[in-house]
Design a protein around this motif. Structure first.
Motif, PDB file in Angstrom:
ATOM      1  N   THR A 151       0.830  -1.202   0.000  1.00 49.78           N
ATOM      2  CA  THR A 151       0.000   0.000   0.000  1.00 49.78           C
ATOM      3  C   THR A 151       0.867   1.256   0.000  1.00 49.78           C
ATOM      4  O   THR A 151       0.593   2.216  -0.748  1.00 49.78           O
ATOM      5  CB  THR A 151      -0.934   0.010   1.221  1.00 49.78           C
TER       6      THR A 151
ATOM      7  N   ILE B 268       2.448   1.778  -3.476  1.00 49.79           N
ATOM      8  CA  ILE B 268       1.490   2.300  -4.452  1.00 49.79           C
ATOM      9  C   ILE B 268       1.184   3.765  -4.182  1.00 49.79           C
ATOM     10  O   ILE B 268       1.131   4.591  -5.101  1.00 49.79           O
ATOM     11  CB  ILE B 268       0.201   1.461  -4.421  1.00 49.79           C
TER      12      ILE B 268
ATOM     13  N   GLU C 271       4.016   6.064  -5.345  1.00 51.50           N
ATOM     14  CA  GLU C 271       4.201   6.192  -6.786  1.00 51.50           C
ATOM     15  C   GLU C 271       3.049   6.922  -7.439  1.00 51.50           C
ATOM     16  O   GLU C 271       3.253   7.682  -8.386  1.00 51.50           O
ATOM     17  CB  GLU C 271       4.335   4.796  -7.412  1.00 51.50           C
TER      18      GLU C 271
ATOM     19  N   VAL D 222       2.209   2.962 -11.517  1.00 50.73           N
ATOM     20  CA  VAL D 222       2.943   1.706 -11.383  1.00 50.73           C
ATOM     21  C   VAL D 222       4.214   1.671 -12.239  1.00 50.73           C
ATOM     22  O   VAL D 222       4.532   0.656 -12.823  1.00 50.73           O
ATOM     23  CB  VAL D 222       2.034   0.508 -11.739  1.00 50.73           C
TER      24      VAL D 222
ATOM     25  N   VAL E  96       7.495  -0.610 -10.396  1.00 52.55           N
ATOM     26  CA  VAL E  96       7.025  -1.761  -9.628  1.00 52.55           C
ATOM     27  C   VAL E  96       8.126  -2.780  -9.393  1.00 52.55           C
ATOM     28  O   VAL E  96       8.266  -3.303  -8.283  1.00 52.55           O
ATOM     29  CB  VAL E  96       5.818  -2.414 -10.327  1.00 52.55           C
TER      30      VAL E  96
ATOM     31  N   GLY F  51      -5.705   2.204  -8.201  1.00 49.81           N
ATOM     32  CA  GLY F  51      -5.314   1.380  -7.061  1.00 49.81           C
ATOM     33  C   GLY F  51      -5.365  -0.098  -7.403  1.00 49.81           C
ATOM     34  O   GLY F  51      -4.456  -0.863  -7.044  1.00 49.81           O
TER      35      GLY F  51
ATOM     36  N   GLY G  89      -2.413  -0.967  -9.428  1.00 57.98           N
ATOM     37  CA  GLY G  89      -1.210  -1.040  -8.606  1.00 57.98           C
ATOM     38  C   GLY G  89      -1.106  -2.361  -7.861  1.00 57.98           C
ATOM     39  O   GLY G  89      -0.057  -3.011  -7.862  1.00 57.98           O
TER      40      GLY G  89
ATOM     41  N   TYR H 229       1.742  -5.311  -8.345  1.00 55.60           N
ATOM     42  CA  TYR H 229       2.613  -5.816  -7.269  1.00 55.60           C
ATOM     43  C   TYR H 229       2.379  -7.304  -7.017  1.00 55.60           C
ATOM     44  O   TYR H 229       3.324  -8.032  -6.692  1.00 55.60           O
ATOM     45  CB  TYR H 229       2.404  -4.999  -5.986  1.00 55.60           C
TER      46      TYR H 229
END
Length: 212
Positions: A130, A133, A136, A139, A142, A194, A197, A201
């Motif tokens: 979290t 993300i 940044e 993304v 990453v 979100g 992201g 990940y």
């Protein structure tokens, strides 16, 4: 509205504190709260803990004042590890007995430590991702950040339990099933950036865990 970095940092430092307390108890080898020493663990693991804090700073892009929260919370300073604290770290899965002494039995302490390690390491991974993300906003970085998250998680697993029971791939899989469905479901209400992201990940960490 962006989440304040102080809030993001507290979400990281909280489970890290749980990991340190569990590690202090696990290190006794006897599951005895009376012989557990957070101070000794922190001294013995000074380099590893310092590296984790360095990684946390980089992952979240945290300022000096935000990083100072780790010291303010006191988890990395010498303090007593209590059975009620372990009960909280472990999500009260053990249950609240009629007598406090029952929580201090080695078998109960062992179960709480194992459950707390599973739970707090999963929370820690969620908080690290979290923070990455949020830092940044997109993304683009990453792979580099995922490698930092994986390194921090690996050190935290060693601190929690040096026997290998808390292996990063196991924590990753627990995180994936415990957190991602609620974030990524179509009706979750998570902003699309979100979701992108977390998916990025998830994929990057899966590649790192598989390679490990």
């Amino acid at each position: 509205m962006p989440v304040p970095e102080s809030v993001l940092a507290r979400e990281v430092f909280g489970p890290l504190g749980g990991v340190v307390e569990v590690g202090a108890v696990s290190a006794t080898g006897t599951w005895s709260l009376g012989t557990a020493s957070v101070g000794e663990l922190v001294i013995r693991r000074r380099d590893e803990i310092g590296r984790v804090l360095e990684l946390i700073r980089g992952i979240g892009g945290f300022s000096d004042s935000t990083m100072a929260i780790a010291d303010e919370l006191g988890y990395l300073r010498d303090h007593e590890v209590t059975a009620p604290a372990l009960l909280l770290w472990s999500g009260a899965i053990e249950g609240i007995p009629s007598r406090l002494e029952d929580l201090e039995r080695p078998d109960a302490v062992r179960r709480m430590c194992h459950m707390a390690a599973d739970l707090q390491l999963t929370y820690l991974l969620q908080a690290l991702v979290t923070s990455a993300i949020a830092a940044e906003g997109d993304v683009p970085d990453v792979r580099r950040k995922a490698a930092m998250v994986a390194e921090a998680l690996g050190i935290a697993c060693e601190i929690a339990d040096g026997t290998g029971r808390s292996a990063p791939p196991l924590v990753f899989r627990a995180w994936r099933v415990a957190h991602l469905p609620g974030i990524l479901r179509p009706d979750a209400g998570t902003p699309e950036h979100g979701k992108a992201g977390f998916r990025a990940y998830d994929q990057a960490l899966e590649a790192l865990m598989t390679r490990a």
